[in-house]
Design an enzyme around this catalytic site. Structure first.
Site, mmCIF file in Angstrom:
data_model
loop_
_atom_site.group_PDB
_atom_site.id
_atom_site.type_symbol
_atom_site.label_atom_id
_atom_site.label_comp_id
_atom_site.label_asym_id
_atom_site.label_seq_id
_atom_site.Cartn_x
_atom_site.Cartn_y
_atom_site.Cartn_z
ATOM 1 N N THR A 13 83.185 -27.449 57.493
ATOM 2 C CA THR A 13 82.516 -27.526 58.800
ATOM 3 C C THR A 13 83.615 -28.257 59.697
ATOM 4 O O THR A 13 83.816 -28.041 60.948
ATOM 5 C CB THR A 13 81.282 -28.515 58.685
ATOM 6 N N ASP A 56 84.485 -21.936 53.124
ATOM 7 C CA ASP A 56 83.169 -22.774 53.004
ATOM 8 C C ASP A 56 83.251 -23.215 51.659
ATOM 9 O O ASP A 56 83.513 -22.557 50.831
ATOM 10 C CB ASP A 56 82.085 -21.855 53.206
ATOM 11 N N SER A 57 83.108 -24.424 51.385
ATOM 12 C CA SER A 57 83.226 -25.196 50.103
ATOM 13 C C SER A 57 82.294 -24.665 49.115
ATOM 14 O O SER A 57 82.702 -24.826 47.923
ATOM 15 C CB SER A 57 83.346 -26.629 49.908
ATOM 16 N N SER A 58 81.389 -23.838 49.435
ATOM 17 C CA SER A 58 80.509 -23.262 48.299
ATOM 18 C C SER A 58 81.061 -22.299 47.756
ATOM 19 O O SER A 58 80.677 -21.742 46.508
ATOM 20 C CB SER A 58 79.072 -22.858 49.244
ATOM 21 N N THR A 88 81.795 -29.965 52.750
ATOM 22 C CA THR A 88 81.193 -31.238 52.292
ATOM 23 C C THR A 88 80.140 -30.857 51.006
ATOM 24 O O THR A 88 80.092 -31.566 50.160
ATOM 25 C CB THR A 88 80.220 -32.165 53.243
ATOM 26 N N ASP A 89 79.838 -29.644 51.242
ATOM 27 C CA ASP A 89 78.891 -29.158 50.138
ATOM 28 C C ASP A 89 79.578 -29.431 48.505
ATOM 29 O O ASP A 89 78.840 -29.711 47.574
ATOM 30 C CB ASP A 89 78.632 -27.682 50.290
#
Ligand code: ASP
Length: 331
Positions: A13, A56-58, A88-89
């Site tokens: 993000t 995206d960290s996922s 952050t995930d």
């Protein structure tokens, strides 16, 4: 001489932009213009920016952690600190994994992210980044997470809130530093310097199955794959399971005899496991299981990957899991 810092942007993000048509946040090369958004960053030091991937960290996997460790290794003689901006995930997983992979760190590696993108009004990205850069040039010698003015040991963190700016907490270990008018570094909470030479150990083996218990759970569905080397049971409280309706304990004994490491963790977010306190936990230990002490889920999983990646000997994997490698577990 300006101090040199490596800033590795990985996505998340913090650097995303909102797609005007759909309203969805998408990764963007915002960092090309980073110093345009935060010009004062250049006052803190000379910043070398690397963007090895933009995700995206996922979507991150152990292969991405290896890329980060390698980037730090090849630059370690040129810089005095590292900041990693990250979604952050799964930030707590990356921080934990790096804490094991980067051995005898000569400088701070500070991970940060944001709840709102840098490009948006009322974003927390700006303060997080400036504080992370400042702390990355301090005397800390460990992997840490900076979020909402608090610095935490990386392998002790959990993402504990989805919406608040203080999204991360360190339930079982005190803060390393707090940013207010001044930066207060709590020396007594830092890892002692090791004095050893810096190197990386990056092999990771993800042959791990995780089974989470709940009342009424069909534990007969817990069937490890042939190549599963570690089984993690997420139990209740101090490390308890139901003795009423399953042969779980017998199966734990079997898994152990098959040479798999059986690990008990707790669904409770804070505190220290003590399976010997009640009958079911005591029987799990007797069947060969070990417990995660006060480690977080992310630290336990990445530590298992790390240990399985570096050893084939069940006894040394077990011993490694029960000891503290990078301050992730209290003695
Ligand atoms: N889904 C985002 C990520 O982890 C969330 C964030 O950055 O806060 O990449």
């Amino acid at each position: 001489m300006p101090r040199r810092l490596l800033l590795i942007h990985t996505g998340g993000t913090i650097g995303m932009v909102r797609d005007q048509a759909s309203g969805v946040l998408k990764p963007d090369l915002l960092y090309d213009s980073l110093t345009g958004f935060i010009p004062e960053l250049t006052q803190l030091g000379e910043i070398q920016i690397e963007i090895p991937f933009l995700l995206d960290s996922s979507d991150l996997t152990p292969a991405h952690w290896q890329v980060l460790a390698e980037l730090i290794r090849i630059n370690h003689n040129r810089v005095e600190g590292v900041v990693i901006t990250h979604g952050t995930d799964t930030l707590a997983y990356t921080a934990s994994a790096l804490s094991f992979m980067l051995v005898n760190l000569p400088f701070p590696v500070i991970l940060t992210g944001a709840q709102k993108p840098l490009s948006e009004i009322r974003s927390d990205a700006r303060a997080n980044l400036i504080n992370a850069v400042d702390l990355a040039l301090s005397e800390i010698r460990e992997v840490a997470v900076l979020f909402d003015h608090r610095l935490m040991r990386g392998n002790r963190t959990v993402k504990s809130h989805i919406n608040h700016f203080d999204a991360f907490s360190s339930p079982n270990y005190p803060l390393l530093a707090r940013v207010g008018m001044d930066i207060e570094i709590y020396q007594r909470n830092l890892l002692p310097p090791t004095g050893g030479f810096f190197h990386t150990m990056t092999e990771m083996d993800n042959s791990i199955d995780v089974y989470r218990l709940f009342p009424g759970c069909r534990t007969s569905s817990f069937v490890p794959g042939n190549d599963t080397r570690a089984v993690v049971l997420v139990a209740y409280g101090a490390g308890n399971v139901s003795l009423q309706d399953s042969d779980l304990i017998d199966r734990v004994r079997l898994w152990h005899q098959e040479g798999r490491l059986v690990v008990i963790l707790s669904e409770s977010g804070a505190g220290r496991l003590d399976p010997g306190l009640y009958e079911s936990g005591a029987r799990l230990l007797d069947a060969g299981a070990v417990h995660g002490g006060d480690m977080t889920f992310a630290a336990s999983i990445t530590k298992l990957m790390f240990l399985l990646g570096h050893s084939t000997d069940p006894a040394s994997i077990r011993k490694g899991f029960l000891s503290s490698l990078a301050g992730e577990r209290s003695e």
